[in-house]
Scaffold this motif. Structure first.
Motif, PDB file in Angstrom:
ATOM      1  N   ILE A 179       3.606  -1.099  15.786  1.00  0.00           N
ATOM      2  CA  ILE A 179       3.673  -0.339  14.480  1.00  0.00           C
ATOM      3  C   ILE A 179       4.035  -1.867  13.299  1.00  0.00           C
ATOM      4  CG2 ILE A 179       5.617   0.344  12.583  1.00  0.00           C
ATOM      5  CD1 ILE A 179       5.932   1.675  15.232  1.00  0.00           C
ATOM      6  N   LEU A 180       4.409  -2.235  14.046  1.00  0.00           N
ATOM      7  CA  LEU A 180       4.272  -4.113  13.256  1.00  0.00           C
ATOM      8  C   LEU A 180       3.203  -4.127  12.494  1.00  0.00           C
ATOM      9  CD1 LEU A 180       7.646  -5.774  13.700  1.00  0.00           C
ATOM     10  CD2 LEU A 180       7.308  -4.156  12.527  1.00  0.00           C
ATOM     11  N   SER A 181       2.063  -4.648  13.615  1.00  0.00           N
ATOM     12  CA  SER A 181       0.891  -5.039  13.610  1.00  0.00           C
ATOM     13  C   SER A 181       0.199  -4.322  12.734  1.00  0.00           C
ATOM     14  CB  SER A 181       0.171  -4.899  15.011  1.00  0.00           C
ATOM     15  OG  SER A 181      -1.253  -5.486  14.767  1.00  0.00           O
ATOM     16  N   TYR A 182       0.086  -3.396  12.453  1.00  0.00           N
ATOM     17  CA  TYR A 182      -0.199  -1.864  11.032  1.00  0.00           C
ATOM     18  C   TYR A 182      -0.506  -2.146  10.748  1.00  0.00           C
ATOM     19  CZ  TYR A 182      -2.867   2.456   9.385  1.00  0.00           C
ATOM     20  OH  TYR A 182      -3.174   3.048   9.091  1.00  0.00           O
ATOM     21  N   CYS A 183       0.952  -2.289  10.307  1.00  0.00           N
ATOM     22  CA  CYS A 183       1.585  -2.223   8.429  1.00  0.00           C
ATOM     23  C   CYS A 183       0.954  -3.136   8.000  1.00  0.00           C
ATOM     24  CB  CYS A 183       3.013  -1.852   9.094  1.00  0.00           C
ATOM     25  SG  CYS A 183       4.062  -0.071   8.788  1.00  0.00           S
ATOM     26  N   ASN A 184       1.813  -4.150   8.613  1.00  0.00           N
ATOM     27  CA  ASN A 184       1.217  -5.571   8.306  1.00  0.00           C
ATOM     28  C   ASN A 184      -0.359  -5.568   8.190  1.00  0.00           C
ATOM     29  OD1 ASN A 184       1.860  -8.019   7.546  1.00  0.00           O
ATOM     30  ND2 ASN A 184       0.404  -9.301   9.581  1.00  0.00           N
ATOM     31  N   THR A 185      -1.315  -5.116   8.787  1.00  0.00           N
ATOM     32  CA  THR A 185      -2.628  -5.251   8.058  1.00  0.00           C
ATOM     33  C   THR A 185      -3.030  -4.712   6.959  1.00  0.00           C
ATOM     34  OG1 THR A 185      -3.316  -5.388  10.390  1.00  0.00           O
ATOM     35  CG2 THR A 185      -5.258  -4.939   9.226  1.00  0.00           C
ATOM     36  N   ARG A 186      -2.317  -3.069   7.058  1.00  0.00           N
ATOM     37  CA  ARG A 186      -2.397  -1.877   6.754  1.00  0.00           C
ATOM     38  C   ARG A 186      -1.254  -2.524   4.342  1.00  0.00           C
ATOM     39  NH1 ARG A 186      -3.327   1.151   2.733  1.00  0.00           N
ATOM     40  NH2 ARG A 186      -2.347   3.575   3.827  1.00  0.00           N
ATOM     41  N   ARG A 187      -0.978  -3.565   4.818  1.00  0.00           N
ATOM     42  CA  ARG A 187       0.600  -4.282   3.722  1.00  0.00           C
ATOM     43  C   ARG A 187       1.384  -2.586   3.162  1.00  0.00           C
ATOM     44  NH1 ARG A 187       0.701  -8.703   2.582  1.00  0.00           N
ATOM     45  NH2 ARG A 187       1.875  -8.494   0.698  1.00  0.00           N
ATOM     46  N   LEU A 188       1.595  -2.064   4.715  1.00  0.00           N
ATOM     47  CA  LEU A 188       2.640  -0.933   4.222  1.00  0.00           C
ATOM     48  C   LEU A 188       4.523  -1.727   4.529  1.00  0.00           C
ATOM     49  CD1 LEU A 188       1.065   1.792   6.597  1.00  0.00           C
ATOM     50  CD2 LEU A 188       1.848   1.677   3.830  1.00  0.00           C
ATOM     51  N   ALA A 189       4.492  -1.843   3.613  1.00  0.00           N
ATOM     52  CA  ALA A 189       6.353  -2.158   3.930  1.00  0.00           C
ATOM     53  C   ALA A 189       7.015  -1.353   4.789  1.00  0.00           C
ATOM     54  CB  ALA A 189       6.927  -1.626   2.493  1.00  0.00           C
ATOM     55  N   VAL A 190       7.964  -1.921   5.267  1.00  0.00           N
ATOM     56  CA  VAL A 190       8.594  -1.963   6.676  1.00  0.00           C
ATOM     57  C   VAL A 190      10.242  -1.343   6.590  1.00  0.00           C
ATOM     58  CG1 VAL A 190       8.966  -1.678   8.688  1.00  0.00           C
ATOM     59  CG2 VAL A 190       7.352  -1.972   8.138  1.00  0.00           C
ATOM     60  N   VAL A 191      10.782  -0.602   6.971  1.00  0.00           N
ATOM     61  CA  VAL A 191      12.515  -0.790   7.030  1.00  0.00           C
ATOM     62  C   VAL A 191      12.984  -0.840   7.889  1.00  0.00           C
ATOM     63  CG1 VAL A 191      13.354   0.735   6.538  1.00  0.00           C
ATOM     64  CG2 VAL A 191      15.002  -1.092   6.159  1.00  0.00           C
ATOM     65  N   PRO A 192      13.061  -1.340   8.728  1.00  0.00           N
ATOM     66  CA  PRO A 192      13.937  -1.363  10.303  1.00  0.00           C
ATOM     67  C   PRO A 192      15.629  -0.576  10.085  1.00  0.00           C
ATOM     68  CG  PRO A 192      13.480  -3.595  10.233  1.00  0.00           C
ATOM     69  CD  PRO A 192      13.878  -3.398   8.672  1.00  0.00           C
ATOM     70  N   SER A 231       0.433  -1.221  -0.079  1.00  0.00           N
ATOM     71  CA  SER A 231      -0.226  -0.312   0.235  1.00  0.00           C
ATOM     72  C   SER A 231       1.227   1.347   0.242  1.00  0.00           C
ATOM     73  CB  SER A 231      -1.020   0.023   1.539  1.00  0.00           C
ATOM     74  OG  SER A 231      -1.476  -0.882   1.647  1.00  0.00           O
ATOM     75  N   GLU A 232       0.522   2.232  -0.503  1.00  0.00           N
ATOM     76  CA  GLU A 232       1.104   3.645  -0.191  1.00  0.00           C
ATOM     77  C   GLU A 232       0.726   4.160   0.978  1.00  0.00           C
ATOM     78  OE1 GLU A 232       1.035   6.015  -3.538  1.00  0.00           O
ATOM     79  OE2 GLU A 232       1.989   4.812  -4.742  1.00  0.00           O
ATOM     80  N   LEU A 233       1.371   5.268   1.872  1.00  0.00           N
ATOM     81  CA  LEU A 233       1.088   6.192   2.767  1.00  0.00           C
ATOM     82  C   LEU A 233       0.011   6.763   2.959  1.00  0.00           C
ATOM     83  CD1 LEU A 233       2.671   5.840   5.749  1.00  0.00           C
ATOM     84  CD2 LEU A 233       3.651   7.843   4.785  1.00  0.00           C
ATOM     85  N   ASN A 234      -0.796   6.617   3.627  1.00  0.00           N
ATOM     86  CA  ASN A 234      -2.110   8.162   3.757  1.00  0.00           C
ATOM     87  C   ASN A 234      -1.769   8.451   5.154  1.00  0.00           C
ATOM     88  OD1 ASN A 234      -3.919   6.634   5.224  1.00  0.00           O
ATOM     89  ND2 ASN A 234      -4.584   5.213   3.688  1.00  0.00           N
ATOM     90  N   SER A 235      -2.948  10.015   4.963  1.00  0.00           N
ATOM     91  CA  SER A 235      -2.619  10.689   6.305  1.00  0.00           C
ATOM     92  C   SER A 235      -3.652   9.834   7.622  1.00  0.00           C
ATOM     93  CB  SER A 235      -3.100  12.369   6.157  1.00  0.00           C
ATOM     94  OG  SER A 235      -4.893  11.771   5.327  1.00  0.00           O
ATOM     95  N   ASP A 236      -4.086   8.878   7.203  1.00  0.00           N
ATOM     96  CA  ASP A 236      -4.769   7.893   8.629  1.00  0.00           C
ATOM     97  C   ASP A 236      -3.974   7.682   8.482  1.00  0.00           C
ATOM     98  OD1 ASP A 236      -7.807   9.156   7.669  1.00  0.00           O
ATOM     99  OD2 ASP A 236      -8.327   7.237   6.542  1.00  0.00           O
ATOM    100  N   ASP A 237      -3.477   6.771   8.295  1.00  0.00           N
ATOM    101  CA  ASP A 237      -1.800   5.583   8.782  1.00  0.00           C
ATOM    102  C   ASP A 237      -0.952   6.657   9.573  1.00  0.00           C
ATOM    103  OD1 ASP A 237      -2.589   3.841   7.387  1.00  0.00           O
ATOM    104  OD2 ASP A 237      -1.405   4.773   5.645  1.00  0.00           O
ATOM    105  N   VAL A 238      -0.405   8.193   9.223  1.00  0.00           N
ATOM    106  CA  VAL A 238       0.609   8.905  10.403  1.00  0.00           C
ATOM    107  C   VAL A 238      -0.901   9.264  11.229  1.00  0.00           C
ATOM    108  CG1 VAL A 238       1.248  11.308   9.748  1.00  0.00           C
ATOM    109  CG2 VAL A 238       1.198   9.619   7.993  1.00  0.00           C
ATOM    110  N   CYS A 239      -1.677   9.659  11.132  1.00  0.00           N
ATOM    111  CA  CYS A 239      -2.762   9.797  12.704  1.00  0.00           C
ATOM    112  C   CYS A 239      -2.547   8.513  13.548  1.00  0.00           C
ATOM    113  CB  CYS A 239      -3.966   9.757  11.818  1.00  0.00           C
ATOM    114  SG  CYS A 239      -4.701  12.137  11.193  1.00  0.00           S
ATOM    115  N   TYR A 240      -2.507   7.403  12.986  1.00  0.00           N
ATOM    116  CA  TYR A 240      -2.950   6.063  13.715  1.00  0.00           C
ATOM    117  C   TYR A 240      -1.795   6.176  14.026  1.00  0.00           C
ATOM    118  CZ  TYR A 240      -2.661   1.571  15.650  1.00  0.00           C
ATOM    119  OH  TYR A 240      -1.787   0.960  16.093  1.00  0.00           O
ATOM    120  N   PHE A 241      -0.333   5.962  14.187  1.00  0.00           N
ATOM    121  CA  PHE A 241       1.223   6.792  14.209  1.00  0.00           C
ATOM    122  C   PHE A 241       1.150   7.675  15.004  1.00  0.00           C
ATOM    123  CE2 PHE A 241       2.720   4.340  10.163  1.00  0.00           C
ATOM    124  CZ  PHE A 241       2.161   3.272  10.400  1.00  0.00           C
ATOM    125  N   LYS A 242       0.756   8.353  15.433  1.00  0.00           N
ATOM    126  CA  LYS A 242       0.769   9.693  15.892  1.00  0.00           C
ATOM    127  C   LYS A 242       0.227   8.957  17.215  1.00  0.00           C
ATOM    128  CE  LYS A 242       2.152  14.017  13.043  1.00  0.00           C
ATOM    129  NZ  LYS A 242       1.086  14.854  12.785  1.00  0.00           N
TER     130      LYS A 242
END
Lengths: 478, 478
Positions: A126-139, A70-81
């Motif tokens: 963070i990882l649980s959310y990204c996994n559900t939203r299929r946002l790619a992550v780099v640690p 997926s591509e990052l959107n403003s809802d994602d940023v709100c969730y992370f905040k």
């Protein structure tokens, strides 16, 4: 010894399996992996099975982004905040720019979001959310790796462990350190040294690299010859899996045979199986006496024989055996301020730095002197000098550790980090030099005691026309 | 030093996680496992997920055989003969009887078939067939384990690795030994010593135990304090999985970060994930000078302080730090021929054996003497003696290593092998002694430097009425 310069010592490539001199060994079931020529980006914790390739070069990224992410959107940023607070969610362009690029300036991603969790639970969320939203992550740890493993390839969310930098406990009877993964190696080193212990690993990047990154890349470094691999020194780990599951393997016992020892899977798997969040490390007792010698050898065979002699005669006090060819010394002298050749009388082909660490200063020095004398008599060593004080010892180390820094100043650097049986280790350097001729400068140096070669190819700029000649893989399969 | 007696040093139980003094640590995800009180027979390579329990005792096997496993028939025997030849298929009752029972005579299975493969391919064919036919299998090495892990519970087919005892190669520059899994540890030890190296592990059972069994049980032993865990010393493995798949992870490089390092899963998993068939081990250089001291301490706190002082002052030459309470010494003197207390002048509560290994005989001895003198002045040591020759050193070791042998002569032995933080290590011995009173003799000894306690409870015969009192688990959860 102060090791303040950056140096990559984290990924070792097993290339010997692909060399003809060990024909009986099969290729590993997981397949070979090279560091530079082809980068297999296993660092996405979200979808380890989908690897992405890119070729090396200043800005080359020839493959397409996987559209399944997926591509990052403003809802994602709100969730992370909502879970990290405003300070834990970085969108500032300048700060993200630093996290998007590696130390060499060679690999550059296009992430738009840097997250700074403060606890394991936050990493898990963070990882649980990204996994559900299929946002790619780099640690990301200290971002000191030199082969692009710690930066995004595309627009992955960067999860930095920099905010998790607390020491949790230290058992000063058994020398067992428990800390968060974002602790800088040098800080841990200073801490345990004050308690009379040392970290079992040391590398040039210690001023910036994180212990979590060291473990995820199975860093070797300068103390490997004495204290061995992290598989032997890491007692416990806490890891967060891609779906947010927290795996508690944080035992602090020297021996623990209960159940399957799963922690080893995370040592060296580069974040592809999970993010290391806490570590328990066995630290050896600090010994008071360190001596450093700087020697020259006329040929590579002498370097090998010297190693064997050092193992036999310095035995329990040998703590480093580093070798450099004369191209490395020349480069360091040319590009590093204040660096001089400790053996300027003549031109030698190879140089060796030997360090001893023991409990008795004068006895160890006598032993080292006797060893050097014998080695000169036996013709293994052409010339040599023992550091008379800390300043001289630092200068010797400065040459060895400054090679990476000096090589960056030339322009383009193609870096290989190879494990090869000692007796064949230098062949590949000569072969590469022969192939490239005047097109590039080829350096060979590394941890001879561990069979670990740093092969660097220097050129004024990155140029794909050299790609084939400078490819270790093409030599391997040729 | 000759270590010819049997001693169990292979399975270590992490009990500290269950002790109240580390309340913050959670139980491991795999769950705790005890060695003796409850045996979870994970050794069937056919069906690791179905564990079987049995309580300890001379012939106690209270659980039923899993009916899902097939029973052996004559067709099976014919098949095995077709792949192994007649010599590889043993049905002789006397020979099978030996393989059915452990060294202590405490655990006895009812297998009717012992197979002796000569190659990895044969092991593969056996496991593949057994998997298809659903025949239960127990892999067996030297059968020196003391907790029943190497013998059948019911009628499992015994696959002995004894026929796979060849040394494949030795790299005498880097000290890397590659061998088949059925090599006896002592034979490997003799071989590498002739080349100027030593095995990184040593244990009482060395005369019979196999290197494959050492790895499958993650044996610790007497050199752990100096050379660390097998996770640090095993470079490569070849393993046959339960379905016959051969997994080639037999790298011989000191550093190898290619792919996931799966070999670690097989170190200490006791054959439950596969049968180890070949190994590559890093062997340290043999150092010429060994010194052994035998000391007495008045209390356990002094033993701990002495360990810390030895780590600081003997540093790089410390190669063993073994402790025994006076019950152990008394037992060894009573039951072992020719054994005498090296410190007979008085009765002490604790005894410590310290070994140093270095490259200079006289210097190391001077250092050890100075250390002992200082320790006596500091009140840590009550009395002590340094072996003046190999014979004396062997006698000191004979006491430490003879404890297992002596304890068997009493009658019944309940054995625990525990990892506990050093500062709390002896509490459990005193608690057990308090619980059992005159009903049993309680011995505490082990590798203090590794936090590894051997807790032995001796009684004239196995008696279930003591079971509850003698249970470490009941203490843990109390």
């Amino acid at each position: 010894m102060p090791h303040t310069e950056y140096e990559f010592a984290s990924r070792t490539v097993n290339s010997c399996r692909r060399f003809h001199w060990i024909p009986s060994l099969q290729r590993p079931p997981c397949g070979p992996r090279t560091n530079v020529e082809t980068y297999e980006g296993q660092h996405s914790a979200n979808k380890a099975s989908e690897v992405q390739k890119r070729t090396f070069g200043s800005a080359a990224t020839h493959n397409q982004r996987n559209p399944a992410y997926s591509e990052l959107n403003s809802d994602d940023v709100c969730y992370f905040k909502s879970i990290l607070g405003d300070n834990g969610v970085v969108q500032d362009e300048d700060r993200i720019a630093v996290a998007n690029v590696d130390w060499m300036g060679k690999y550059k991603g296009a992430s738009q979001l840097l997250l700074l969790p403060k606890s394991t639970k936050e990493v898990s969320k963070i990882l649980s959310y990204c996994n559900t939203r299929r946002l790619a992550v780099v640690p990301q740890g200290g971002n000191t790796g030199l082969v692009g493993g710690s930066v995004p390839v595309y627009d992955e969310v960067i999860v930095s462990l920099a905010g998790m930098d607390k020491i949790i406990s230290f058992d000063n009877v058994n020398g067992i350190l428990t800390s968060e993964a974002g602790c800088v190696l040098e800080n841990l080193s200073t801490f345990v040294e004050n308690e009379g212990f040392i970290m079992p690993l040391d590398l040039g990047a210690k001023g910036s690299c994180h212990i979590g990154g060291n473990i995820s890349t199975n860093a070797g470094g300068l103390r490997f010859i004495r204290y061995g691999s992290l598989h032997g020194n890491v007692l416990g780990l806490e890891v967060v899996l891609a779906d947010g599951t927290i795996l508690d393997m944080l035992t602090t016992l020297r021996k623990d045979n209960t159940g399957y020892d799963l922690k080893h899977l995370f040592i060296g798997s580069e974040g592809s199986l999970g993010v290391v969040t806490k570590v328990a490390v066995l630290t050896p007792a600090k010994l008071p006496a360190t001596n450093v010698a700087f020697l020259s050898c006329n040929d590579y065979t002498s370097c090998q024989k010297l190693l064997l002699a050092a193992r036999r005669n310095l035995g329990e006090i040998l703590s480093a055996f580093e070798f450099m060819d004369h191209h490395c010394i020349d480069l360091a002298i040319r590009h590093l301020e204040g660096v001089q050749n400790p053996l300027p009388a003549s031109q030698y082909k190879f140089y060796v730095l030997i360090e001893t660490t023991g409990s008795d200063e004068s006895y160890d020095k006598t032993k080292l002197e006797a060893f050097l004398l014998r080695s000169m008599e036996d013709g293994l060593v052409s010339d040599g000098v023992i550091a008379q004080d800390i300043s001289q010892a630092s200068n010797f180390w400065r040459i060895r550790e400054g090679i990476s820094e000096a090589s960056v100043k030339v322009g383009a650097v193609y870096k290989y980090d190879l494990s090869i049986p000692v007796e064949k280790l230098y062949d590949i350097v000569e072969e590469m030099r022969c192939r490239l001729g005047d097109n590039a400068e080829v350096l060979g140096y590394g941890h001879l005691g561990d069979g670990n070669l740093h092969l660097n190819i220097l050129s004024s700029k990155y140029d794909d026309s050299h790609k084939e000649e400078a490819s270790v893989q093409s030599m391997v399969w040729a």
